[in-house]
Design an enzyme around this catalytic site. Structure first.
Site, PDB file in Angstrom:
ATOM      1  N   HIS A  14     -11.732 -41.009 -12.993  1.00 28.19           N
ATOM      2  CA  HIS A  14     -12.670 -42.053 -13.417  1.00 28.19           C
ATOM      3  C   HIS A  14     -14.097 -41.711 -12.986  1.00 28.19           C
ATOM      4  CE1 HIS A  14      -9.147 -45.208 -13.273  1.00 28.19           C
ATOM      5  NE2 HIS A  14      -9.036 -44.362 -14.277  1.00 28.19           N
ATOM      6  N   THR A  15     -14.510 -40.477 -13.150  1.00 26.69           N
ATOM      7  CA  THR A  15     -15.780 -40.020 -12.574  1.00 26.69           C
ATOM      8  C   THR A  15     -16.984 -40.730 -13.173  1.00 26.69           C
ATOM      9  OG1 THR A  15     -14.761 -37.861 -12.302  1.00 26.69           O
ATOM     10  CG2 THR A  15     -17.142 -37.996 -12.017  1.00 26.69           C
TER      11      THR A  15
END
Length: 522
Positions: free
Chosen positions: A457-458
């Protein structure tokens, strides 16, 4: 290096870099204006028809990104902690990571929008963005109402809970007193419920399919595959084009504007290579400084994740439509972020997800458990002026007592759920960690550290905020501070990752920035 003018009418008005969740949406929306020429560049293949995607990319029971070495991904070597190297995949195909991910499509929480609007202004408030969230979706469960839309490109359907493992999960959640959350896109109290997904009738409908296949015939839209952007050309404070590697040739593509939609890794790396970032670090690499923006790459945000496997009591049928079962959201004990712990169910064994199979007889099933509290602490550092050299990527997980406590809590909550009488109807029990480890904080911390993964989920690597704040790099519409004609439109602009996986928010960013550009908003 050759210099060419590309596009149906000479130099395009806009070059969009990356055809993923944000880039596909942005390019499609921009090209709805016939007076605007758009060139979309994708590093991977660009199929022109649905069937050209291949069965394994369409089957929602599989997760191609979980398969090491899959042709549709690019792998990055990262460190989750100083002692935990890891390999992280990113989609390299039309649709980007939405082509290879799990199809989870849950909106960010209202509290996420409150945090983002504190630095991005009212534009980023939940109430202001709800119409865009409605417009981008075709909710096949709810249709059109105050919260949902029925005419958007992204078809959304919630997972079916009739599978025996999903039914057991529901019964266990009820036994423990967790509330039902039938619509996780409705901002209700966190609890147990089906997972909103862009997987419909067994097909993963990525953004390349939902936004671009119907737009490819537009004369003002050109989509070029196998086109790796090496840097942005910036002259006299304005972006004028990009350098692209294609078919073994390096070329300059000129453009009126450039929008980076290359993702949480790709966009900051491209900015660094173009001279935008922390001065000292770039100068050490021999990259001429164009714009002093120390925030680029400095505050990576993501969510730590663990896999907890359990053994079915009997052979269970493989899922009919999607690998996803149900999801449970609960709150960590400090109460700071409501619903920040996630327990997500897989109906396909991990061995199947990794091996590209929907059934593995005799294998355990799994819960993917994660802590989704907003956090920073990671960084992306460019280590070479050569675009082929990967950046140094550090997540900074387990750095604080709070990090470790929350992970202990979500592991223990999952173990308690598996140990319920209700779940025991389907399960022989949790494989590991065992009771002794679960009961000892230090032992559990050690187990977590040796099994740690990430939720992919950068965010936060090109954060938005005011131009006079050294912790920000772009404005509320993704405009890079101090450089005209250059925007970033992907999850890298979110200062912190949301409390839910960011795929839906990535599409929202493409919609928001695309509309701002069409309206010529600053």
């Amino acid at each position: 290096m050759s210099r060419i003018r590309s596009g149906p009418a000479g130099r395009p008005d806009v070059v969009v870099v990356g055809a993923g969740a944000s880039g596909a949406a942005l390019a499609a929306r921009l090209s709805e204006d016939p007076a605007r020429t758009v060139l979309l560049l994708e590093a991977g293949p660009v199929p022109r028809h649905l069937t050209a995607f291949g069965a394994e990319l369409l089957d929602a029971r599989l997760v191609p990104g979980a398969q090491p070495g899959h042709a549709a991904i690019r792998s990055y070597s990262v460190h989750l902690t100083p002692n935990r190297p890891y390999t992280v995949p990113r989609g390299r195909y039309l649709g980007g990571s939405t082509t290879v991910n799990g199809g989870y499509f849950i909106r960010a929480r209202r509290s996420d929008f409150d945090r983002w609007s504190a630095v991005g202004g009212v534009t980023w408030s939940y109430d202001r963005l709800l119409p865009l969230l409605r417009d981008l979706e075709n909710d096949l469960d709810h249709g059109a109402d105050d919260l949902h839309g029925d005419r958007g490109p992204v078809r959304v359907r919630r997972t079916d809970l009739r599978h025996p493992a999903a039914a057991a999960f529901r019964a266990a959640a009820r036994e423990l007193g967790f509330p039902e959350e039938p619509d996780k896109n409705a901002q209700g109290a966190p609890g147990f419920g089906p997972v909103p997904s862009n997987a419909v009738d067994g097909r993963r409908v990525n953004t390349g399919i939902s936004y671009l296949l119907s737009a490819l015939a537009r004369p003002n839209l050109t989509v070029m595959g196998h086109s790796s952007v090496r840097k942005v050309i910036i002259r006299h404070g304005r972006a004028t084009g990009v350098v692209v590697e294609r078919d073994g040739r390096s070329m300059v593509l000129e453009a009126g504007e450039v929008v980076l939609c290359a993702g949480g890794f790709g966009s900051p790396h491209l900015l660094h290579l173009s001279g935008v970032g922390p001065p000292a670090a770039l100068e050490r690499l021999g990259i001429p400084l164009v714009q002093d923006l120390p925030a680029v790459g400095a505050r990576l945000s993501d969510h730590p994740q663990l896999v907890l496997e359990w053994m079915p009591r009997r052979l269970l049928a493989e899922p009919a439509d999607t690998w996803l079962g149900a999801g449970l959201h609960l709150s960590s004990s400090d109460g700071t972020h409501t619903g920040d712990l996630e327990i997500l169910q897989s109906l396909v064994p991990m061995a199947g997800l990794v091996g590209g199979r929907t059934a593995v007889p005799g294998a355990p099933l799994a819960f993917l458990v994660s802590v989704q509290s907003p956090r920073t602490g990671g960084r992306l550092l460019t280590v070479s002026a050569d675009p082929e050299d990967q950046p140094l990527i550090e997540y900074g997980y387990l750095a604080t007592p709070e990090d470790r406590r929350r992970l202990r809590e979500v592991v223990r909550a999952t173990a308690e759920l598996i140990a319920t009488r209700a779940f025991g109807e389907a399960s022989l029990g949790l494989l590991e960690p065992g009771p002794r480890t679960l009961g000892d904080d230090r032992a559990l911390d050690a187990w977590v550290a040796s099994h740690l993964g990430t939720s992919h989920h950068t965010c936060g690597t090109v954060p938005m905020g005011p131009a006079d704040d050294s912790r920000s790099a772009v404005d509320h519409f993704g405009g890079v501070h101090g450089i005209a004609g250059l925007r970033v439109a992907d999850t890298s602009i979110l200062p912190t990752a949301p409390l839910r996986g960011p795929a839906a928010t990535a599409v929202l960013i493409g919609e928001l920035v695309g509309r701002a550009m069409r309206a010529e908003l600053p």
